[in-house]
Design a protein around this motif. Structure first.
Motif, PDB file in Angstrom:
ATOM      1  N   MET A  57       0.847  -1.189   0.000  1.00 12.32           N
ATOM      2  CA  MET A  57       0.000   0.000   0.000  1.00 12.32           C
ATOM      3  C   MET A  57       0.885   1.243   0.000  1.00 12.32           C
ATOM      4  SD  MET A  57      -3.317   0.613   0.007  1.00 12.32           S
ATOM      5  CE  MET A  57      -4.088  -0.783   0.840  1.00 12.32           C
ATOM      6  N   LEU A  58       0.669   2.120  -0.976  1.00  9.99           N
ATOM      7  CA  LEU A  58       1.482   3.329  -1.127  1.00  9.99           C
ATOM      8  C   LEU A  58       0.644   4.550  -0.748  1.00  9.99           C
ATOM      9  CD1 LEU A  58       3.015   2.365  -4.584  1.00  9.99           C
ATOM     10  CD2 LEU A  58       4.096   2.149  -2.347  1.00  9.99           C
ATOM     11  N   PRO A  59       1.091   5.332   0.243  1.00  7.65           N
ATOM     12  CA  PRO A  59       0.275   6.455   0.728  1.00  7.65           C
ATOM     13  C   PRO A  59       0.248   7.634  -0.239  1.00  7.65           C
ATOM     14  CG  PRO A  59       2.388   6.408   1.850  1.00  7.65           C
ATOM     15  CD  PRO A  59       2.351   5.173   0.995  1.00  7.65           C
ATOM     16  N   VAL A  60      -0.819   8.430  -0.149  1.00  8.36           N
ATOM     17  CA  VAL A  60      -0.955   9.664  -0.925  1.00  8.36           C
ATOM     18  C   VAL A  60      -1.153  10.820   0.060  1.00  8.36           C
ATOM     19  CG1 VAL A  60      -2.047   8.388  -2.805  1.00  8.36           C
ATOM     20  CG2 VAL A  60      -3.479   9.585  -1.153  1.00  8.36           C
ATOM     21  N   HIS A  61      -1.076  12.042  -0.455  1.00  6.95           N
ATOM     22  CA  HIS A  61      -1.388  13.192   0.383  1.00  6.95           C
ATOM     23  C   HIS A  61      -2.100  14.252  -0.446  1.00  6.95           C
ATOM     24  CE1 HIS A  61       2.535  14.402  -1.345  1.00  6.95           C
ATOM     25  NE2 HIS A  61       2.025  15.628  -1.296  1.00  6.95           N
ATOM     26  N   LEU A  62      -2.869  15.078   0.230  1.00  7.44           N
ATOM     27  CA  LEU A  62      -3.619  16.141  -0.439  1.00  7.44           C
ATOM     28  C   LEU A  62      -2.721  17.338  -0.664  1.00  7.44           C
ATOM     29  CD1 LEU A  62      -6.464  17.094  -1.417  1.00  7.44           C
ATOM     30  CD2 LEU A  62      -6.735  18.120   0.858  1.00  7.44           C
ATOM     31  N   THR A  63      -2.669  17.809  -1.914  1.00  4.59           N
ATOM     32  CA  THR A  63      -1.942  19.030  -2.253  1.00  4.59           C
ATOM     33  C   THR A  63      -2.970  20.126  -2.522  1.00  4.59           C
ATOM     34  OG1 THR A  63      -0.071  17.808  -3.200  1.00  4.59           O
ATOM     35  CG2 THR A  63      -0.337  20.111  -3.881  1.00  4.59           C
TER      36      THR A  63
END
Length: 342
Positions: A323-329
């Motif tokens: 599982m590869l995390p994302v973030h809000l830009t």
């Protein structure tokens, strides 16, 4: 007497055998299974091969070794910038491991995807499927025919590298709620897309926590050309914000909103997904979920090559899912909710 090697006839193992004074079968063993030939003979054969500028016949070597050193990478739309990062990541990792990459555009068709894999399975060591449009049953069946790793698809028994956009969707929804938005629409992508359903499920969980009801519009094809219809559908809901399946569709929505003189973010906030090249160049720059796309390609290759490494003993701790995390830009396409009409 065999015709001499030259521009019209490539060097063969028979030529090497004649030069080294050994049988052709010995040359074959030395080139394909060096450990089965004594060191002095192997060195003599390798020297003759270098002198004759021998180029191995890949199909012939595949027949003897059972390996083609070729991996297929299947994407649903090669023009979508999301896949640029995937392709770059897989290409770099495969090249470093001595494999060739075969790129296949499935044209968003599960049927074409299955057909290409079935036709080419004997020419490949394995395949990486990015955002597959196949059903769970079809994927399981194909995984029994050819080693597979998927990107953004979670199915039991098939290794997968998953970009955790559902968690990012929760971040995006909470961001919009913090700005006062309560009427939020989800712009749905392709109907057979597994990530699309996972993202909508994440939105529904946020809505449930806050005792709200979010609206879903679509499904829409994931390209920019679907933007006008998607934008019109969102405006018809009366929503003050929307979260969109991907950036391409979101950019198409922004273009349509300008045509209709709808201000972003004053009248409608827009959030995309993936942070593709160009997401920060559009007007206004797009708030979006930044995903480790290139890393997903590299991880998928590493998982597939681990499966192909026959020298490695099977391990119960081998990972079936990463599982590869994302973030809000946050950029300029989101802002406070407009006040309710009097």
């Amino acid at each position: 007497m065999p015709r001499p090697a030259g521009p019209d006839r490539p060097v063969t193992i028979n030529d090497i055998a004649a030069a080294a004074g050994v049988a052709a079968s010995t040359v074959s063993r030395a080139l394909n299974n060096p450990g089965r030939v004594n060191a002095a003979t192997r060195e003599r054969i390798e020297a003759a091969a270098r002198e004759l500028r021998y180029v191995p016949n890949s199909p012939a070597r595949a027949l003897s070794s059972g390996r083609t050193r070729a991996i297929a990478v299947l994407v649903s739309d090669v023009t979508n910038p999301f896949y640029f990062g995937v392709i770059r990541g897989t290409q770099q990792q495969l090249k470093a491991a001595g494999y060739a990459q075969l790129l296949i555009d499935t044209e968003d068709s599960g049927e074409l995807e299955a057909e290409m894999l079935h036709k080419m399975r004997r020419s490949l060591d394995g395949a990486i499927l990015a955002a597959s449009r196949l059903s769970d049953r079809e994927l399981s069946r194909l995984a029994g025919e050819i080693p597979l790793v998927t990107i953004n698809r979670n199915i039991r028994g098939v290794p997968s590298a998953i970009i955790d956009t559902p968690a990012g969707i929760s971040q995006a929804a909470e961001h919009l709620l913090s700005l006062g938005h309560r009427d939020i629409a989800y712009v749905s992508g392709p109907q057979r897309s597994w990530p699309n359903e996972a993202r909508w499920h994440a939105m529904r969980e946020v809505a449930s926590r806050h005792r709200l009801t979010f609206t879903r519009v679509g499904p829409f094809p994931s390209g920019r050309g679907s933007g006008p219809a998607a934008a019109d559908a969102v405006l018809n809901t009366g929503a003050t914000a929307c979260i969109v399946f991907n950036d391409l569709l979101a950019i198409g929505i922004l273009q349509r909103l300008r045509e209709r003189h709808v201000r972003v973010p004053e009248d409608l906030s827009v959030v995309g997904c993936d942070d593709i090249f160009g997401a920060d160049f559009c007007h206004p720059p797009l708030t979006t979920l930044t995903a480790p796309i290139e890393q997903a390609g590299r991880v998928a290759v590493s998982m597939l090559l681990s499966r192909l490494d026959r020298s490695a003993a099977p391990s119960p701790t081998t990972r079936q899912q990463v599982m590869l995390p994302v973030h809000l830009t946050v950029r300029a396409s989101t802002g406070p909710a407009r006040p309710p009409s009097p």
